[in-house]
Motif scaffolding. Structure first.
Motif, PDB file in Angstrom:
ATOM      1  N   ILE A  98      -8.608  32.330  -6.636  1.00 41.94           N
ATOM      2  CA  ILE A  98      -7.727  32.950  -7.441  1.00 41.94           C
ATOM      3  C   ILE A  98      -7.910  34.190  -7.983  1.00 41.94           C
ATOM      4  CG2 ILE A  98      -6.197  32.057  -9.299  1.00 41.94           C
ATOM      5  CD1 ILE A  98      -7.209  29.318  -8.636  1.00 41.94           C
ATOM      6  N   LYS A  99      -7.284  35.232  -7.493  1.00 47.27           N
ATOM      7  CA  LYS A  99      -7.388  36.400  -7.772  1.00 47.27           C
ATOM      8  C   LYS A  99      -6.620  36.846  -9.028  1.00 47.27           C
ATOM      9  CE  LYS A  99      -9.184  37.444  -3.063  1.00 47.27           C
ATOM     10  NZ  LYS A  99      -8.787  38.383  -1.752  1.00 47.27           N
ATOM     11  N   GLN A 100      -7.235  38.184  -9.636  1.00 50.36           N
ATOM     12  CA  GLN A 100      -6.749  38.410 -10.814  1.00 50.36           C
ATOM     13  C   GLN A 100      -5.531  39.770 -10.070  1.00 50.36           C
ATOM     14  OE1 GLN A 100      -8.793  41.066 -13.659  1.00 50.36           O
ATOM     15  NE2 GLN A 100      -7.152  41.459 -15.196  1.00 50.36           N
ATOM     16  N   TRP A 101      -3.969  39.927 -10.572  1.00 47.74           N
ATOM     17  CA  TRP A 101      -3.597  40.341 -10.093  1.00 47.74           C
ATOM     18  C   TRP A 101      -3.279  42.173 -11.439  1.00 47.74           C
ATOM     19  CZ3 TRP A 101       1.320  43.217 -11.653  1.00 47.74           C
ATOM     20  CH2 TRP A 101       2.196  43.765 -10.670  1.00 47.74           C
ATOM     21  N   ARG A 102      -3.056  42.739 -10.238  1.00 39.44           N
ATOM     22  CA  ARG A 102      -2.958  43.399 -10.343  1.00 39.44           C
ATOM     23  C   ARG A 102      -1.726  45.095 -10.200  1.00 39.44           C
ATOM     24  NH1 ARG A 102      -8.873  43.814 -10.699  1.00 39.44           N
ATOM     25  NH2 ARG A 102      -9.583  44.035 -12.255  1.00 39.44           N
ATOM     26  N   THR A 156     -11.232  27.585  -9.328  1.00 40.73           N
ATOM     27  CA  THR A 156     -11.841  27.589  -8.186  1.00 40.73           C
ATOM     28  C   THR A 156     -12.986  27.754  -6.937  1.00 40.73           C
ATOM     29  OG1 THR A 156     -13.524  29.288  -8.754  1.00 40.73           O
ATOM     30  CG2 THR A 156     -10.740  30.647  -8.480  1.00 40.73           C
ATOM     31  N   SER A 157     -13.955  27.250  -7.641  1.00 36.31           N
ATOM     32  CA  SER A 157     -15.096  26.630  -7.393  1.00 36.31           C
ATOM     33  C   SER A 157     -14.675  25.113  -7.342  1.00 36.31           C
ATOM     34  CB  SER A 157     -16.516  26.674  -8.227  1.00 36.31           C
ATOM     35  OG  SER A 157     -16.169  25.920  -9.227  1.00 36.31           O
ATOM     36  N   GLN A 158     -14.084  24.441  -7.628  1.00 40.19           N
ATOM     37  CA  GLN A 158     -13.536  22.862  -7.659  1.00 40.19           C
ATOM     38  C   GLN A 158     -11.884  22.657  -6.541  1.00 40.19           C
ATOM     39  OE1 GLN A 158     -11.649  22.039 -11.585  1.00 40.19           O
ATOM     40  NE2 GLN A 158     -13.401  21.364 -12.428  1.00 40.19           N
ATOM     41  N   LEU A 159     -11.495  24.020  -5.693  1.00 40.11           N
ATOM     42  CA  LEU A 159     -10.637  24.044  -5.435  1.00 40.11           C
ATOM     43  C   LEU A 159     -10.747  24.562  -3.890  1.00 40.11           C
ATOM     44  CD1 LEU A 159      -7.746  24.240  -7.286  1.00 40.11           C
ATOM     45  CD2 LEU A 159      -8.610  21.858  -6.784  1.00 40.11           C
ATOM     46  N   THR A 175      -6.463  20.534 -15.653  1.00 40.44           N
ATOM     47  CA  THR A 175      -7.715  20.118 -14.398  1.00 40.44           C
ATOM     48  C   THR A 175      -7.026  21.088 -13.500  1.00 40.44           C
ATOM     49  OG1 THR A 175      -5.363  18.708 -13.584  1.00 40.44           O
ATOM     50  CG2 THR A 175      -7.398  17.927 -15.187  1.00 40.44           C
ATOM     51  N   SER A 176      -7.197  21.008 -12.559  1.00 35.30           N
ATOM     52  CA  SER A 176      -7.670  21.845 -10.955  1.00 35.30           C
ATOM     53  C   SER A 176      -6.333  20.663 -10.199  1.00 35.30           C
ATOM     54  CB  SER A 176      -8.591  21.691 -10.493  1.00 35.30           C
ATOM     55  OG  SER A 176      -9.240  20.128  -9.642  1.00 35.30           O
ATOM     56  N   ASP A 177      -6.414  19.616  -9.948  1.00 34.37           N
ATOM     57  CA  ASP A 177      -5.162  18.811  -9.472  1.00 34.37           C
ATOM     58  C   ASP A 177      -3.884  18.929 -10.024  1.00 34.37           C
ATOM     59  OD1 ASP A 177      -7.157  17.055  -7.647  1.00 34.37           O
ATOM     60  OD2 ASP A 177      -7.447  15.549  -8.587  1.00 34.37           O
ATOM     61  N   SER A 178      -3.566  19.515 -11.431  1.00 36.07           N
ATOM     62  CA  SER A 178      -2.424  19.281 -12.395  1.00 36.07           C
ATOM     63  C   SER A 178      -2.007  20.530 -11.239  1.00 36.07           C
ATOM     64  CB  SER A 178      -2.183  19.377 -13.593  1.00 36.07           C
ATOM     65  OG  SER A 178      -2.896  17.929 -13.999  1.00 36.07           O
ATOM     66  N   TYR A 179      -2.650  21.611 -11.941  1.00 33.27           N
ATOM     67  CA  TYR A 179      -2.534  23.363 -11.096  1.00 33.27           C
ATOM     68  C   TYR A 179      -2.209  23.469 -10.161  1.00 33.27           C
ATOM     69  CZ  TYR A 179      -3.158  28.169  -9.207  1.00 33.27           C
ATOM     70  OH  TYR A 179      -3.276  29.080  -8.570  1.00 33.27           O
ATOM     71  N   LEU A 180      -2.258  22.632  -8.694  1.00 32.57           N
ATOM     72  CA  LEU A 180      -2.015  22.043  -7.295  1.00 32.57           C
ATOM     73  C   LEU A 180      -0.790  21.371  -6.977  1.00 32.57           C
ATOM     74  CD1 LEU A 180      -5.356  21.440  -5.146  1.00 32.57           C
ATOM     75  CD2 LEU A 180      -3.852  23.701  -5.351  1.00 32.57           C
ATOM     76  N   ASN A 225      -1.379  28.599   2.984  1.00 32.63           N
ATOM     77  CA  ASN A 225      -0.149  30.297   2.828  1.00 32.63           C
ATOM     78  C   ASN A 225      -0.110  30.828   1.064  1.00 32.63           C
ATOM     79  OD1 ASN A 225       1.633  27.997   2.406  1.00 32.63           O
ATOM     80  ND2 ASN A 225       3.253  29.158   4.062  1.00 32.63           N
ATOM     81  N   ILE A 226      -0.144  29.904   0.047  1.00 35.48           N
ATOM     82  CA  ILE A 226       0.067  30.322  -0.870  1.00 35.48           C
ATOM     83  C   ILE A 226      -1.312  31.153  -1.859  1.00 35.48           C
ATOM     84  CG2 ILE A 226       0.360  29.084  -3.324  1.00 35.48           C
ATOM     85  CD1 ILE A 226       1.434  27.282  -2.592  1.00 35.48           C
ATOM     86  N   GLU A 227      -0.118  31.925  -2.317  1.00 31.97           N
ATOM     87  CA  GLU A 227      -1.600  33.769  -2.571  1.00 31.97           C
ATOM     88  C   GLU A 227      -1.293  33.004  -4.199  1.00 31.97           C
ATOM     89  OE1 GLU A 227      -2.167  38.180  -2.816  1.00 31.97           O
ATOM     90  OE2 GLU A 227       0.038  37.077  -2.196  1.00 31.97           O
ATOM     91  N   HIS A 228      -2.621  32.664  -4.597  1.00 31.64           N
ATOM     92  CA  HIS A 228      -3.085  32.389  -6.099  1.00 31.64           C
ATOM     93  C   HIS A 228      -3.438  34.208  -7.019  1.00 31.64           C
ATOM     94  CE1 HIS A 228      -2.924  28.129  -4.854  1.00 31.64           C
ATOM     95  NE2 HIS A 228      -3.496  28.514  -3.978  1.00 31.64           N
TER      96      HIS A 228
END
Length: 209
Positions: free
Chosen positions: A204-208, A197-200, A161-166, A17-20
């Motif tokens: 992750i969409k651009q915000w506007r 995005t592919s690793q996880l 890293t992707s894990d650090s991001y998460l 439920n987290i929006e990236h």
């Protein structure tokens, strides 16, 4: 739903439920205004803004930028806990110390809700004032903390890293039906974020606005 995903090298878990989202800015000096503009539209309850551990600009200087952009009550995380440090130590607090402060704050608020007298620390009452809407800290100090009512994490850099991001994105979305992980990045950083995005398996969409 609230089911976790276990993608990532270390099996790091983060709620679905987290929006990236991400914002791309031309340079580091543009990040503060871009963040404030996005938050003005998103209207989160509470924001944890996270700097890299070795930022080119100190946390104190970043804090002044955010206040100048409109977040007058923005505060360094450990100072918001009621434990101010000397100016030369204000930019970072160890993860263990941060966890200790959060644990103590949680106990203090539970005691206050139960009608108990304020706890004493170093000879004085500990303040139970509401936390500021925007808290600022570093990546190291943010690891492992659990802030109630946090519905937005703002990453002011791209983790390596992707894990650090998460790990960092997962600070939000716990107490509500969802949360937002918003990355404010330079163009170079944005290219690295694209690999996650592919690793996880996370969009992750651009915000506007």
């Amino acid at each position: 739903d609230g089911r976790p995903t276990a993608r990532g090298v270390a099996g790091v878990r983060v709620p679905f439920n987290i929006e990236h989202r991400y914002i791309t800015v031309p340079d580091e000096d543009s990040k503060a205004s871009a963040l404030v503009s996005a938050l003005t539209h998103l209207k989160p309850r509470n924001v944890l803004a996270i700097l890299p551990d070795y930022a080119g600009v100190s946390a104190a200087a970043w804090l002044e930028r955010l206040r100048a952009e409109g977040f007058a009550d923005a505060c360094l995380l450990h100072e918001a806990m009621g434990f101010p440090t000397r100016a030369q130590q204000a930019d970072t607090v160890s993860p263990r110390r941060t966890a200790d402060l959060l644990s103590e704050l949680s106990h203090m608020r539970a005691s206050a809700s139960a009608g108990e007298a304020p706890l004493q620390r170093d000879g004085g009452d500990v303040s139970l004032a509401p936390l500021p809407r925007l808290l600022l800290t570093t990546a190291a100090s943010a690891r492992g903390i659990d802030l109630p009512n946090l519905d937005c994490v703002a990453l002011l850099f791209c983790p390596l890293t992707s894990d650090s991001y998460l790990h960092l994105a997962g600070r939000t979305g716990r107490a509500f039906n969802g949360g937002v992980a918003l990355s404010v990045l330079s163009r170079e950083e944005q290219r690295r974020l694209g690999l996650f995005t592919s690793q996880l398996g996370v969009k992750i969409k651009q915000w506007r606005a």
